[in-house]
Design an enzyme around this catalytic site. Structure first.
Site, short mmCIF file in Angstrom:
data_model
loop_
_atom_site.label_atom_id
_atom_site.label_comp_id
_atom_site.label_asym_id
_atom_site.label_seq_id
_atom_site.Cartn_x
_atom_site.Cartn_y
_atom_site.Cartn_z
N SER A 95 7.49 2.51 -3.71
CA SER A 95 8.41 1.89 -2.75
C SER A 95 8.61 0.39 -3.00
O SER A 95 9.73 -0.10 -2.89
CB SER A 95 7.93 2.13 -1.32
OG SER A 95 8.06 3.49 -0.98
N LYS A 143 2.93 9.97 8.64
CA LYS A 143 4.28 10.28 9.10
C LYS A 143 4.31 10.86 10.51
O LYS A 143 5.26 10.62 11.26
CB LYS A 143 4.98 11.22 8.12
CG LYS A 143 5.25 10.58 6.77
CD LYS A 143 6.03 11.51 5.85
CE LYS A 143 6.31 10.84 4.51
NZ LYS A 143 7.14 11.71 3.63
#
Length: 283
Positions: A28, A77
């Site tokens: 990322s 998540k």
């Protein structure tokens, strides 16, 4: 934060980060760093923060004032979704969030993993308007895959699992409007279902998928959510058989486009981000 409570615009230094455990492998920073440079966002930074699901609420609550958002990888998540003050409809249905954006003094949760799936499926270039699919595995990635298939017009999906634990994923698919059939990975009907489907999606991690690669040779197209190392076991079998393959790197890239746009309020510089990822992967 903007006057409308949305993401802060390009003026002034800002920061974002990826949360995960482990997180050292995350690409990322490569993707977001390339985006910020291409967008001319001087002073914008992006970092990795090692953070498991138990730590996530405290890390997010202690965010510095310049922190505009977070990318969230596993295992955080589910915690990200629970901690958010506002949740997108698709994140609610999928049951997890890979993106947190600071808004109105709180945090907005979204699941751009769905965009990653639609981008990967679109990369085939020849999927029918209402593709049928078989999905191997029913873990956390299977639900964004189902949402992406629904967005691509799919109506029928077969979910194949090693154990009789497909209920949550199947319920998610049905809420998305899909007709979901569940089978075990060893079911005698599965090879024929794969041969009949427009696309086979693999979400089973290695080495588990190595026991199932004979199924791959029956597919017409393979989308493997794995990407490193490449080729994956399933990808190698498909390529050897001349079956079109799209890897998880395409999903990774496309989910990052949505995150960049949520963080910056600007269109993602897709070509620059794609080039940065290809360089990082040595492809």
């Amino acid at each position: 934060m903007g006057a409308d409570g949305g993401p802060v615009g390009p003026e002034g230094p800002r920061s974002a980060a990826v949360l995960g455990h482990p997180v050292d492998h995350s690409l990322s920073p490569v993707l977001h760093g390339a985006a910020y440079r291409a967008l001319g966002l001087a002073g914008w930074t992006y970092e990795r923060i090692d953070c498991d699901e138990a730590m996530l609420p405290a890390v997010v609550d202690d965010s510095p004032g310049h922190r505009i958002g977070y990318s969230v990888t596993m295992p955080g998540k589910f915690a990200a979704l629970e901690h958010a003050s506002v949740v997108s409809e698709r994140a609610r249905i999928v049951g997890s969030a890979n993106t947190l954006v600071r808004r109105n003094g709180g945090w907005f949760a979204d699941c751009t993993d769905v965009d990653g799936v639609t981008g990967a499926l679109a990369a085939f270039g020849d999927l029918p308007a209402s593709p049928s699919a078989v999905v191997l595995g029913v873990g956390g990635t299977a639900r964004p895959v189902l949402a992406g298939l629904a967005d691509m017009g799919a109506t029928q999906v077969v979910l194949a699992s090693r154990r009789d634990n497909s209920g949550p994923a199947a319920d998610c698919g049905r809420e998305l409007g899909l007709e979901v059939t569940t089978v075990l990975l060893g079911d005698a009907s599965l090879p024929a279902a794969i041969a009949d489907a427009d696309v086979l999606v693999n979400t089973v991690p290695e080495p588990g998928i190595r026991e199932l690669v004979d199924l791959v040779s029956r597919s017409h197209r393979l989308f493997d959510v794995l990407y490193d190392p490449w080729p994956t076991a399933a990808g190698a079998v498909a390529a050897a058989a001349g079956i079109p393959v799209v890897g998880g790197d395409v999903m990774l890239l496309n989910q990052a486009f949505g995150q960049v746009e949520l963080f910056t309020g600007l269109p993602a510089p897709r070509d620059e981000m794609a080039a940065a990822l290809a360089e990082a992967l040595g492809r």
